[in-house]
Write an enzyme that holds these catalytic residues in place. Structure first.
Site, PDB file in Angstrom:
ATOM      1  N   HIS A 274      -3.901  -5.519   1.278  1.00 12.25           N
ATOM      2  CA  HIS A 274      -3.588  -4.479   2.092  1.00 12.25           C
ATOM      3  C   HIS A 274      -2.261  -4.672   2.962  1.00 12.25           C
ATOM      4  O   HIS A 274      -1.857  -3.710   3.503  1.00 12.25           O
ATOM      5  CB  HIS A 274      -4.864  -4.258   2.946  1.00 12.25           C
ATOM      6  CG  HIS A 274      -4.575  -3.273   3.932  1.00 12.25           C
ATOM      7  ND1 HIS A 274      -4.632  -1.730   3.563  1.00 12.25           N
ATOM      8  CD2 HIS A 274      -4.520  -3.094   5.224  1.00 12.25           C
ATOM      9  CE1 HIS A 274      -4.406  -0.940   4.549  1.00 12.25           C
ATOM     10  NE2 HIS A 274      -4.534  -1.638   5.633  1.00 12.25           N
ATOM     11  N   CYS A 275      -1.749  -6.092   3.255  1.00  8.94           N
ATOM     12  CA  CYS A 275      -1.029  -6.241   4.020  1.00  8.94           C
ATOM     13  C   CYS A 275       0.645  -6.299   3.443  1.00  8.94           C
ATOM     14  O   CYS A 275       1.422  -5.516   3.821  1.00  8.94           O
ATOM     15  CB  CYS A 275      -1.176  -7.432   5.047  1.00  8.94           C
ATOM     16  SG  CYS A 275      -2.705  -7.328   5.922  1.00  8.94           S
ATOM     17  N   ILE A 276       0.731  -7.337   2.862  1.00  7.88           N
ATOM     18  CA  ILE A 276       2.140  -7.538   2.213  1.00  7.88           C
ATOM     19  C   ILE A 276       2.854  -6.372   1.598  1.00  7.88           C
ATOM     20  O   ILE A 276       3.897  -5.915   1.818  1.00  7.88           O
ATOM     21  CB  ILE A 276       2.225  -8.855   1.238  1.00  7.88           C
ATOM     22  CG1 ILE A 276       1.593  -9.915   2.231  1.00  7.88           C
ATOM     23  CG2 ILE A 276       3.741  -9.126   1.085  1.00  7.88           C
ATOM     24  CD1 ILE A 276       1.490 -11.379   1.349  1.00  7.88           C
TER      25      ILE A 276
END
Length: 438
Positions: A274-276
């Site tokens: 979900h982040c990078i």
């Protein structure tokens, strides 16, 4: 007693009731840690299934120890509900909801906005509100603060507001919610101190206070943009090295012998989680408001986004060497989780690899010991239930997309016709005659 002293005293004495909005990969581990630390904790989620599972002590997050969840539920320290009116009973609330991108790669903060509006209905004097969801700089003060102040209460005097970015790394065996350092930036010094006090009483990784929510929001984006760009560099190096006939994995191993000035990042079939893959786009979107074009960030995004198609092109060339077309070829993809040894396939590059294979006419199958099926672009894909000798030997090519530790790579090498290893997972396999590396 002032609201400031009262909430600090409640936190120190562990009399504060803490609410967690969003019981996903971030919210549930945090709720468990807070409950374990001795605070009465209420989890809020719009999904009844999650609420029911928590109240039964049933775990659905890999990084949580099942017995720990059971214990805090049985002791009465942790409960869950879909009724947001119970926010009136909490002293501190952390918002841990998703912040996806929309179809135009722009931030979708509807979950954050909706959660804040739910909290605002039951906001009371002395309450602490912390946003943990990753978002663009300015969200806490530009979006949350006005919504929370609509009822007449004033931030810094009647209630306290801060941003503290989540730093969850699913599957990390060393750093969990408990021992990962926290960054906290509040709207005013009092808000920072109240939020920091709560985290210090719960976590063991230490708390770093910054001057504002915007600094904390930007810090989080810097963390993941740094990784995005360096992975983009590693992927570009992999492409160049392949054209030059150089082993990029050996190059990286050599470079990381330098004790300073170099941190190893590795290539792969693309970015997942979900982040990078998502967070840098929050920054590029916000930067346009200040008339700045984030060229480096967008370039790395283009490189990483193109990797699944590059992987399929390389697989096609391997098949061509064997006088086999991709159209009609049997292709087995190993691993659809976005990283090794977890069951999370959010934004996994393997899904796009599968899509590209299917669009080229391949008979694509997958096997992942952690994921039996996945849903992508409205279509459900079911995987093999077992990695058999037959499944391996019948495939014209096997593509390793996720380097799960439980895979027997010697077994895979022995029975596969051709292997395209995008993760250097087969580095310890002796016979590499049928293996090509990214």
């Amino acid at each position: 007693m002032s609201h400031f002293k009262e909430i600090l005293e409640k936190i120190e004495n562990k009399q504060a009731v803490v609410g967690i909005v969003g019981l996903g990969y971030v919210g549930l581990p945090l709720a468990v840690e807070i409950a374990q630390a001795g605070y009465k904790t209420i989890g809020f989620d719009v999904q009844p299934q999650k609420v029911d599972m928590v109240n039964k002590g049933i775990n659905y997050i890999g990084d949580i120890v099942n017995s720990v969840l059971e214990d805090v539920v049985k002791s009465g320290k942790l409960s869950a509900t879909s009724d947001f009116s119970f926010i009136k009973d909490v002293d501190c609330v952390a918002i841990c909801v998703p912040t996806p991108l929309d179809q135009y790669q722009q931030p979708d903060i509807s979950y954050v906005k909706g959660s804040t509006e739910s909290v605002a209905k039951y906001l009371h004097k002395g309450m602490l509100v912390v946003l943990e969801s990753t978002t663009y700089p300015g969200t806490t003060e530009e979006l949350l603060q006005p919504i929370l102040e609509e009822g007449g209460l004033k931030c810094g005097e009647d209630f306290y507001l801060a941003f503290s970015p989540e730093r969850v790394d699913p599957g990390n065996q060393q750093y969990k919610t408990k021992n990962t350092p926290k960054v906290v930036g509040g709207v005013g010094e009092d808000s920072t101190k109240v939020a920091a006090a709560l985290y210090r009483n719960v976590l063991e990784g230490g708390v770093h206070e910054v001057s504002s929510p915007a600094v904390a929001e930007m810090e989080k984006l810097l963390e993941n943009t740094y990784r995005n760009i360096n992975i983009g560099l590693a992927n570009e190096m992999a492409i160049i090295c392949n054209r030059m006939g150089i082993n990029v994995w050996e190059v990286i191993d050599a470079a990381k012998t330098k004790p300073y000035g170099f941190q190893a990042f590795y290539p792969g079939p693309g970015l997942g989680g979900h982040c990078i893959p998502l967070d840098p786009f929050y920054l590029t979107w916000k930067a346009r408001e200040f008339d700045y074009h984030t060229r480096l960030i967008e370039t790395s995004g283009e490189i990483n986004t193109a990797m699944p198609e590059y992987v399929v092109d390389r697989a096609m060339k391997i098949l061509n060497h064997n006088k086999k077309a991709m159209n009609g070829a049997k292709v087995l993809v190993l691993g659809v989780a976005y990283k090794a040894d977890i069951d999370d396939y959010r934004e996994s590059p393997s899904l796009n690899v599968m899509d590209h294979l299917i669009s080229q006419g391949a008979q694509a199958q997958f096997y992942d010991p952690y994921i039996t099926e996945y849903r992508h672009k409205g279509v459900t894909h079911k995987g093999l239930t077992e990695l058999t000798e037959t499944a391996l030997s019948e495939a014209d090519i096997v593509i390793i997309c996720t380097a799960h530790a439980c895979f027997d790579y010697d077994y895979i090498q022995k029975h596969a016709k051709e292997i395209f290893d995008t993760r250097n997972a087969t580095k310890n396999v002796a016979d590499k005659s049928n293996i090509e590396l990214l």
